[in-house]
Design a protein around this motif. Structure first.
Motif, short mmCIF file in Angstrom:
data_model
loop_
_atom_site.label_atom_id
_atom_site.label_comp_id
_atom_site.label_asym_id
_atom_site.label_seq_id
_atom_site.Cartn_x
_atom_site.Cartn_y
_atom_site.Cartn_z
N ASN A 141 -22.64 -8.60 -46.70
CA ASN A 141 -22.96 -9.98 -47.02
C ASN A 141 -23.75 -10.05 -48.32
O ASN A 141 -24.77 -9.36 -48.49
N GLU A 142 -23.28 -10.87 -49.23
CA GLU A 142 -23.96 -11.04 -50.51
C GLU A 142 -25.14 -12.00 -50.33
O GLU A 142 -24.96 -13.17 -50.03
N VAL A 143 -26.34 -11.48 -50.52
CA VAL A 143 -27.55 -12.28 -50.37
C VAL A 143 -27.87 -13.02 -51.66
O VAL A 143 -28.24 -14.19 -51.65
N LEU A 144 -27.73 -12.33 -52.79
CA LEU A 144 -28.03 -12.93 -54.09
C LEU A 144 -27.17 -12.27 -55.16
O LEU A 144 -26.98 -11.05 -55.14
N ASN A 145 -26.66 -13.08 -56.07
CA ASN A 145 -25.93 -12.57 -57.23
C ASN A 145 -26.34 -13.43 -58.42
O ASN A 145 -25.71 -14.42 -58.74
N GLU A 146 -27.44 -13.04 -59.04
CA GLU A 146 -28.03 -13.81 -60.13
C GLU A 146 -27.65 -13.18 -61.47
O GLU A 146 -27.97 -12.02 -61.72
N VAL A 147 -26.97 -13.94 -62.32
CA VAL A 147 -26.53 -13.46 -63.62
C VAL A 147 -27.12 -14.34 -64.70
O VAL A 147 -27.08 -15.58 -64.60
N ARG A 148 -27.67 -13.70 -65.74
CA ARG A 148 -28.17 -14.46 -66.89
C ARG A 148 -27.62 -13.84 -68.16
O ARG A 148 -27.78 -12.64 -68.40
N SER A 149 -26.95 -14.67 -69.00
CA SER A 149 -26.40 -14.19 -70.25
C SER A 149 -26.93 -14.95 -71.46
O SER A 149 -26.49 -14.73 -72.58
N GLU A 150 -27.89 -15.87 -71.22
CA GLU A 150 -28.54 -16.60 -72.29
C GLU A 150 -30.02 -16.24 -72.33
O GLU A 150 -30.59 -15.80 -71.32
N VAL A 151 -30.65 -16.43 -73.47
CA VAL A 151 -32.07 -16.11 -73.60
C VAL A 151 -32.87 -16.95 -72.61
O VAL A 151 -32.70 -18.16 -72.50
N GLY A 152 -33.74 -16.28 -71.87
CA GLY A 152 -34.56 -16.96 -70.86
C GLY A 152 -34.84 -16.06 -69.69
O GLY A 152 -34.45 -14.89 -69.66
N VAL A 153 -35.53 -16.63 -68.70
CA VAL A 153 -35.98 -15.87 -67.52
C VAL A 153 -35.59 -16.64 -66.27
O VAL A 153 -35.65 -17.87 -66.23
N LYS A 154 -35.19 -15.89 -65.23
CA LYS A 154 -34.91 -16.48 -63.93
C LYS A 154 -35.51 -15.60 -62.84
O LYS A 154 -35.21 -14.39 -62.77
N ASP A 155 -36.37 -16.19 -62.00
CA ASP A 155 -36.95 -15.48 -60.87
C ASP A 155 -36.41 -16.09 -59.58
O ASP A 155 -36.37 -17.31 -59.42
N SER A 156 -36.01 -15.22 -58.66
CA SER A 156 -35.49 -15.67 -57.36
C SER A 156 -36.19 -14.90 -56.25
O SER A 156 -35.92 -13.71 -56.08
N PRO A 157 -37.08 -15.52 -55.47
CA PRO A 157 -37.54 -16.90 -55.63
C PRO A 157 -38.56 -17.01 -56.76
O PRO A 157 -38.99 -15.99 -57.31
N GLU A 158 -38.96 -18.21 -57.10
CA GLU A 158 -39.99 -18.39 -58.11
C GLU A 158 -41.34 -17.93 -57.56
O GLU A 158 -41.61 -18.04 -56.38
N GLY A 159 -42.18 -17.42 -58.45
CA GLY A 159 -43.48 -16.90 -58.01
C GLY A 159 -43.43 -15.42 -57.74
O GLY A 159 -42.44 -14.74 -58.02
N ASN A 160 -44.50 -14.92 -57.13
CA ASN A 160 -44.64 -13.48 -56.92
C ASN A 160 -44.35 -13.04 -55.48
O ASN A 160 -44.40 -11.84 -55.18
N ASP A 161 -44.08 -13.99 -54.59
CA ASP A 161 -43.87 -13.65 -53.19
C ASP A 161 -42.40 -13.37 -52.90
O ASP A 161 -41.51 -13.91 -53.55
N LEU A 162 -42.17 -12.53 -51.91
CA LEU A 162 -40.81 -12.27 -51.46
C LEU A 162 -40.34 -13.40 -50.55
O LEU A 162 -41.16 -14.05 -49.88
N THR A 163 -39.05 -13.64 -50.53
CA THR A 163 -38.46 -14.55 -49.55
C THR A 163 -37.81 -13.71 -48.46
O THR A 163 -37.19 -12.68 -48.74
N PHE A 164 -37.97 -14.11 -47.21
CA PHE A 164 -37.50 -13.30 -46.08
C PHE A 164 -36.36 -14.00 -45.35
O PHE A 164 -36.29 -15.23 -45.28
N ASP A 165 -35.47 -13.18 -44.79
CA ASP A 165 -34.30 -13.71 -44.09
C ASP A 165 -33.81 -12.68 -43.08
O ASP A 165 -34.31 -11.55 -43.00
N ILE A 166 -32.79 -13.08 -42.32
CA ILE A 166 -32.16 -12.22 -41.30
C ILE A 166 -30.65 -12.30 -41.48
O ILE A 166 -30.10 -13.39 -41.69
N GLN A 167 -29.98 -11.16 -41.39
CA GLN A 167 -28.52 -11.13 -41.33
C GLN A 167 -28.13 -10.48 -40.00
O GLN A 167 -28.69 -9.44 -39.63
N LYS A 168 -27.18 -11.08 -39.30
CA LYS A 168 -26.79 -10.58 -37.98
C LYS A 168 -25.29 -10.71 -37.79
O LYS A 168 -24.71 -11.74 -38.14
N VAL A 169 -24.66 -9.69 -37.21
CA VAL A 169 -23.23 -9.74 -36.92
C VAL A 169 -22.98 -9.11 -35.54
O VAL A 169 -23.71 -8.20 -35.12
#
Length: 206
Positions: free
Chosen positions: A131-159
């Motif tokens: 399962n793809e959780v995140l696919n963040e691509v940047r090809s222009e000048v700038g910054v992207k944080d996922s998530p924003e800030g310094n904290d981790l984001t938490f989740d669950i994957q189940k099958v």
């Protein structure tokens, strides 16, 4: 006669208790947390001296990291994996829910181009799915944080999974950082950094 009856009653209750214990043991979930995780892997690759890549897997904390950067020309890629592999030791085919509990933070940055930074995070639950959780691509000048800030984001994957006796299943988090210059005739500066964390992996009878 009375002593035989007492023995029969005792035997009956012992048998019931044994059956109950076997049912409990058969239905209890298997939960593994750091530092008991048994699957880890990582790799890195660069194409020029201007490219750097690194990875880290820490079973004690459940944390993984992947970093890639380019300052000039070339490509860099790094990946890290951490999770757990189970073996089903039951006597007959059984259905489970395989679950992974995780957190992540990704940073992609392009300072000078043409260049591209990419952060890919996957929750892999074998033998069923990736399962793809995140696919963040940047090809222009700038910054992207996922998530924003310094904290981790938490989740669950189940099958759901069906396991045969002695069959293995595996759940792990995989993070991959990419950085690439898109024109060898021009200087590029870009970087990608990913932090992932496994809090537990569970195999739950259903």
């Amino acid at each position: 006669m009375s002593s035989i009856l007492v023995l029969l009653i005792i035997f009956f209750f012992l048998s019931m208790a044994t059956v109950g214990l076997m049912i409990y043991l058969d239905m209890r979930p298997y939960a593994v947390k750091p530092p008991q995780l048994n699957h880890l892997d990582g790799s890195k690759d660069v194409t020029t001296a201007d490219a750097t890549a690194s990875h880290q897997e820490d079973k004690a904390t459940g944390e993984i990291k992947a970093d890639a950067s380019v300052n000039g020309s070339g490509k860099a890629e790094a990946s890290a994996e951490l999770g757990h592999e189970f073996q089903f030791n039951g006597k007959e085919r059984k259905r489970f829910n395989l679950a992974i509990y995780y957190g992540y933070r990704a940073h992609v940055q392009v300072d000078e181009g043409p260049a591209q930074s990419r952060a890919l995070i996957q929750a892999v639950l074998l033998p069923e799915s990736t399962n793809e959780v995140l696919n963040e691509v940047r090809s222009e000048v700038g910054v992207k944080d996922s998530p924003e800030g310094n904290d981790l984001t938490f989740d669950i994957q189940k099958v759901p999974v069906f396991l045969e006796p002695k069959q293995k299943c595996k759940a792990f988090l995989k993070v991959t950082a990419y950085a690439e210059s898109l024109d060898e005739t021009q200087k590029a500066r870009c970087q990608t950094g990913i932090v992932g964390k496994i809090t537990q992996v569970r195999l739950i009878p259903t």
